[in-house]
Design a protein around this motif. Structure first.
Motif, PDB file in Angstrom:
ATOM      1  N   PHE A 176      -1.009  31.708  22.099  1.00 61.30           N
ATOM      2  CA  PHE A 176      -1.266  32.198  20.744  1.00 61.30           C
ATOM      3  C   PHE A 176      -1.123  31.079  19.726  1.00 61.30           C
ATOM      4  O   PHE A 176      -0.308  30.171  19.904  1.00 61.30           O
ATOM      5  CB  PHE A 176      -0.269  33.291  20.375  1.00 61.30           C
ATOM      6  CG  PHE A 176      -0.508  34.582  21.079  1.00 61.30           C
ATOM      7  CD1 PHE A 176      -1.701  35.273  20.898  1.00 61.30           C
ATOM      8  CD2 PHE A 176       0.446  35.121  21.915  1.00 61.30           C
ATOM      9  CE1 PHE A 176      -1.921  36.473  21.547  1.00 61.30           C
ATOM     10  CE2 PHE A 176       0.238  36.313  22.566  1.00 61.30           C
ATOM     11  CZ  PHE A 176      -0.955  36.993  22.382  1.00 61.30           C
ATOM     12  N   VAL A 177      -1.883  31.194  18.664  1.00 65.81           N
ATOM     13  CA  VAL A 177      -1.719  30.259  17.557  1.00 65.81           C
ATOM     14  C   VAL A 177      -0.517  30.714  16.719  1.00 65.81           C
ATOM     15  O   VAL A 177       0.124  29.931  16.045  1.00 65.81           O
ATOM     16  CB  VAL A 177      -3.002  30.220  16.702  1.00 65.81           C
ATOM     17  CG1 VAL A 177      -2.851  29.265  15.526  1.00 65.81           C
ATOM     18  CG2 VAL A 177      -4.188  29.820  17.563  1.00 65.81           C
ATOM     19  N   SER A 178      -0.225  31.991  16.815  1.00 67.25           N
ATOM     20  CA  SER A 178       0.877  32.573  16.044  1.00 67.25           C
ATOM     21  C   SER A 178       2.163  31.763  16.177  1.00 67.25           C
ATOM     22  O   SER A 178       2.484  31.244  17.239  1.00 67.25           O
ATOM     23  CB  SER A 178       1.130  33.988  16.566  1.00 67.25           C
ATOM     24  OG  SER A 178       2.377  34.427  16.110  1.00 67.25           O
ATOM     25  N   GLN A 179       2.897  31.668  15.089  1.00 70.41           N
ATOM     26  CA  GLN A 179       4.072  30.795  15.108  1.00 70.41           C
ATOM     27  C   GLN A 179       5.390  31.528  14.939  1.00 70.41           C
ATOM     28  O   GLN A 179       6.415  30.905  14.738  1.00 70.41           O
ATOM     29  CB  GLN A 179       3.936  29.782  13.970  1.00 70.41           C
ATOM     30  CG  GLN A 179       2.746  28.891  14.145  1.00 70.41           C
ATOM     31  CD  GLN A 179       2.523  28.030  12.941  1.00 70.41           C
ATOM     32  OE1 GLN A 179       3.453  27.668  12.252  1.00 70.41           O
ATOM     33  NE2 GLN A 179       1.281  27.714  12.675  1.00 70.41           N
ATOM     34  N   THR A 180       5.358  32.851  14.973  1.00 68.30           N
ATOM     35  CA  THR A 180       6.618  33.562  14.752  1.00 68.30           C
ATOM     36  C   THR A 180       6.834  34.630  15.811  1.00 68.30           C
ATOM     37  O   THR A 180       5.895  35.272  16.268  1.00 68.30           O
ATOM     38  CB  THR A 180       6.635  34.262  13.379  1.00 68.30           C
ATOM     39  OG1 THR A 180       5.536  35.157  13.324  1.00 68.30           O
ATOM     40  CG2 THR A 180       6.568  33.276  12.246  1.00 68.30           C
ATOM     41  N   SER A 181       8.058  34.787  16.196  1.00 66.53           N
ATOM     42  CA  SER A 181       8.431  35.888  17.078  1.00 66.53           C
ATOM     43  C   SER A 181       9.919  36.127  16.895  1.00 66.53           C
ATOM     44  O   SER A 181      10.617  35.293  16.309  1.00 66.53           O
ATOM     45  CB  SER A 181       8.102  35.574  18.527  1.00 66.53           C
ATOM     46  OG  SER A 181       8.606  34.315  18.877  1.00 66.53           O
TER      47      SER A 181
END
Ligand code: M6R
Length: 678
Positions: free
Chosen positions: A64-69
């Motif tokens: 994922f390009v997403s940077q938060t979890s």
């Protein structure tokens, strides 16, 4: 973070686009159970979205390009441990707002009622769910949707009562995180390749000029401005904090980790900043901004970025089967670390840097008021006699919860000493604030550097025992004990008449690490002894004087680890009731190491034996064993330190009984390491 809560765990990851689902995995039990679930790859549907639950695994190789979890380990306070009650909590089946929470929202019932009236459907038993829904409510109540994420969360926080450390995410603010705390610890780890420009982060006070919507009683819940717009200026891009700029003034690549304990992040970075109560941290576009919920508090306008001094190895089990076992075995070293640089064995002096400036005030105090919970309370009981003897100041030792319940009178000339391993125990913190409000000098005796107690007290002592992960406190007890003894000795340093006693205690301290090592060689013997207790339902531990604290602490270890009834009994109280329990079957440990009360303890032992009691007796090296009883022989030290040695066989005993009874030693049922709720 598992040691903080382990009845369920969950993780939530942002997909890359609104069409990508927000991916949740939740599992009852320990993190290993969650890990298995993630390996299988079938996500947990958001509550209310069960009909669309995936039945085949997702592509676990997808990047994922997403940077938060975010992830959370839960220790149930509202609702049983089950997948539904597990964090992250969501605002709705489409997971518009997601939150993880430590602490308790005390007004959640009222909020829930108001939200239910507005059509919101609750699906869990938790207090946290109403916070996620409140986010959605605030978001939906502003027609033009112009509030930025941190302003929106600020509005939500203003509605909440109780204690919290939160991390918020939202599909409406992809790649952003808002974190906030009040009463529960929260810190931010900062990882960058280049050196930070300055070692602090500015608090953006000017942002508080934004008129955040307040509660509108007339409207029931929140009154968002009629036009729903954020006031002018709230959408202005702020400056990056100076810390995160490189020398040329440009922002640099950076990672942020939000956690409630530094142990969670040290494998990534040792640079941390601790959030203060009512701080709101907003992480967006690779930038960290810190705001305040309210501005009228006189707090510093910067948050220092500190360097952690713990090593990863310190929070790993290494060769040991359990953290508790490792921590018991670390004691010869941890007690040295408590004394390091503080005790001068050549000239018999103790110097606790943090207390130096306060010595005259403490000596003039009308009372020394020790406040703590559990094991930390026992270390205060252990040290009380030596404080009374060396300082001649009246001493009170209080359980924090009871101290608060009684609204105990506290005065400006009281010296209040708060003892806590974690520095985050809610009752102890509340008691400290109660004493601060009443003008008492407040001192902390704390293990965790940067914890709430260590930051909010006027001064104090770090016990330097190193991270304690096992729920059952062991090395923190011995280090607290030593820290308190050192404090008493330092306080008495102005008394010529006490010089001999001080020298005796300091000589005793010198030998303690070696004596602990000797006791640890008795491990096999204690393990065998444990076999005789493993099938019992009860164990009484008796002693008096300095050993009363040892009895209480030994019994607490047995209770919490072996799920077995156990009581520490003051031998002087035997005839006033407990003697009735004694018969040939009741398991009893009698602590009869030699000190000035020895004859009295001997007579108590005879009373037990006369009732057919079959006690196991702790005696000191060189003493004659009482006839016909099994003994455990402990090295001898001076009376006020003997409890430090006597407690170690009891720690080992409880450990081995627990192992033999099949208890998961580091994670005893129903308990968490830090009790951050009242
Ligand atoms: O972190 P604290 O020392 O303030 O914790 C107080 C108690 O919760 C703690 O000592 C507890 O009793 C231990 N788990 C007992 O082993």
């Amino acid at each position: 973070m598992e040691y903080r809560g382990y009845d369920s765990a969950g993780i939530g990851i942002d997909g890359d686009s609104p069409s990508d689902p927000y991916i949740l995995f939740k599992e009852v039990g320990k993190v290993s159970a969650l890990r298995k679930h993630v390996d299988i790859g079938i996500p947990t549907p958001a509550p209310g979205n069960e009909a669309n639950a995936l039945t085949s695994p997702i592509d676990m190789k997808k990047v994922f390009v997403s940077q938060t979890s975010m992830a959370h380990t839960r220790w149930a306070t509202h609702g049983v441990p089950c997948t539904l009650n597990c964090h992250p909590h969501v605002s709705d089946p489409m997971t518009e707002f997601t939150v993880v929470h430590n602490g308790i929202i005390t007004n959640f019932k009222e909020l829930k009622l108001v939200l239910q009236k507005r059509g919101y459907v609750f699906r869990t038993d938790t207090d946290t769910e109403c916070v996620a829904m409140l986010c959605k409510y605030v978001y939906e109540s502003q027609p033009n949707k112009r509030l930025n994420f941190q302003t929106l969360i600020k509005t939500v926080l203003k509605e909440l009562e109780g204690s919290f450390a939160f991390v918020f995410k939202s599909v409406h603010f992809p790649d952003e995180i808002v974190a906030a705390r009040r009463g529960s610890p929260l810190l931010i780890g900062v990882k960058s390749e280049r050196k930070l420009k300055v070692d602090f982060v500015d608090v953006e006070l000017q942002d508080d000029k934004i008129a955040v919507p307040e509660v509108g009683d007339a409207n029931g819940l929140l009154a968002v401005p009629a036009n729903g717009n954020a006031p002018a200026g709230s959408n202005l891009r702020r400056q990056q904090s100076r810390a995160f700029l490189s020398e040329d003034g440009m922002p640099q690549p950076i990672e942020f980790y939000v956690a409630s304990d530094p142990a969670a992040i040290i494998e990534h970075t040792k640079k941390v900043l601790y959030l203060e109560d009512d701080d709101i941290a907003h992480i967006a576009d690779g930038q960290l901004h810190i705001h305040r919920l309210r501005r009228d508090d006189g707090l510093s306008s910067v948050r220092a970025i500190e360097t952690l001094e713990i090593e990863l190895a310190e929070i790993m089990k290494g060769q040991y089967a359990h953290f508790m076992q490792k921590e018991i075995y670390e004691q010869p070293e941890s007690v040295v670390n408590t004394m390091r640089g503080r005790v001068n064995f050549d000239n018999n002096t103790v110097t606790l840097g943090g207390l130096k400036a306060y010595l005259p005030v403490i000596r003039r105090g009308r009372r020394l008021l020790f406040v703590a919970c559990g094991t930390s309370y026992h270390s205060c009981i252990a040290a009380r006699p030596v404080f009374e003897e060396l300082t001649e100041i009246p001493v009170a030792v209080e359980l924090a919860s009871d101290f608060l319940d009684r609204r105990t009178p506290v005065f400006r000339d009281d010296v209040a000493i708060f003892v806590s391993q974690s520095g985050e125990t809610a009752d102890t913190i509340l008691a400290m604030r109660y004493c601060l409000e009443r003008g008492a000098l407040c001192l902390g005796v704390v293990n965790v550097v940067g914890s709430t107690l260590s930051r909010e007290t006027h001064s104090g002592i770090h016990i330097n025992a190193g991270p304690e992960i096992g729920v059952a406190s062991t090395k923190a007890y011995t280090s607290q004990y030593i820290a308190l003894i050192m404090m008493a000795v330092q306080l008495a340093s102005d008394s010529m008449s006490k010089a001999g006693r001080r020298a005796e205690i300091i000589a005793g301290l010198h030998d303690i690490p070696g004596q602990i090592k000797t006791i640890l060689t008795m491990d096999k013997e204690i393990q065998q002894l444990a076999t005789s207790f493993a099938k019992q339902n009860s164990l009484l531990i008796m002693g008096r004087g300095y050993q009363f604290a040892t009895c209480l602490e030994g019994a607490l270890k047995i209770k919490e680890l072996c799920y077995m009834h156990s009581e520490g009994i003051l031998a002087g109280e035997l005839k006033h009731g407990p003697l009735a329990l004694v018969d040939e079957n009741l398991p009893i440990i009698f602590i009869m190491t030699k000190d000035s009360l020895y004859p009295k303890v001997q007579s108590a032992l005879q009373q037990v034996i006369a009732r057919n009691g079959k006690p196991i007796v702790f005696i000191t090296e060189g003493e004659e064993a009482p006839a016909d009883v099994k003994t455990v022989v402990v090295p001898k030290t001076t009376d006020c330190l003997q409890g430090l040695l006597n407690v170690i066989p009891l720690q080992l005993l409880s450990y081995h009984i627990a192992v033999q009874r099949g208890v998961d030693v580091d994670f005893p049922r129903n308990l968490a390491k830090s009790v951050t709720t009242e």
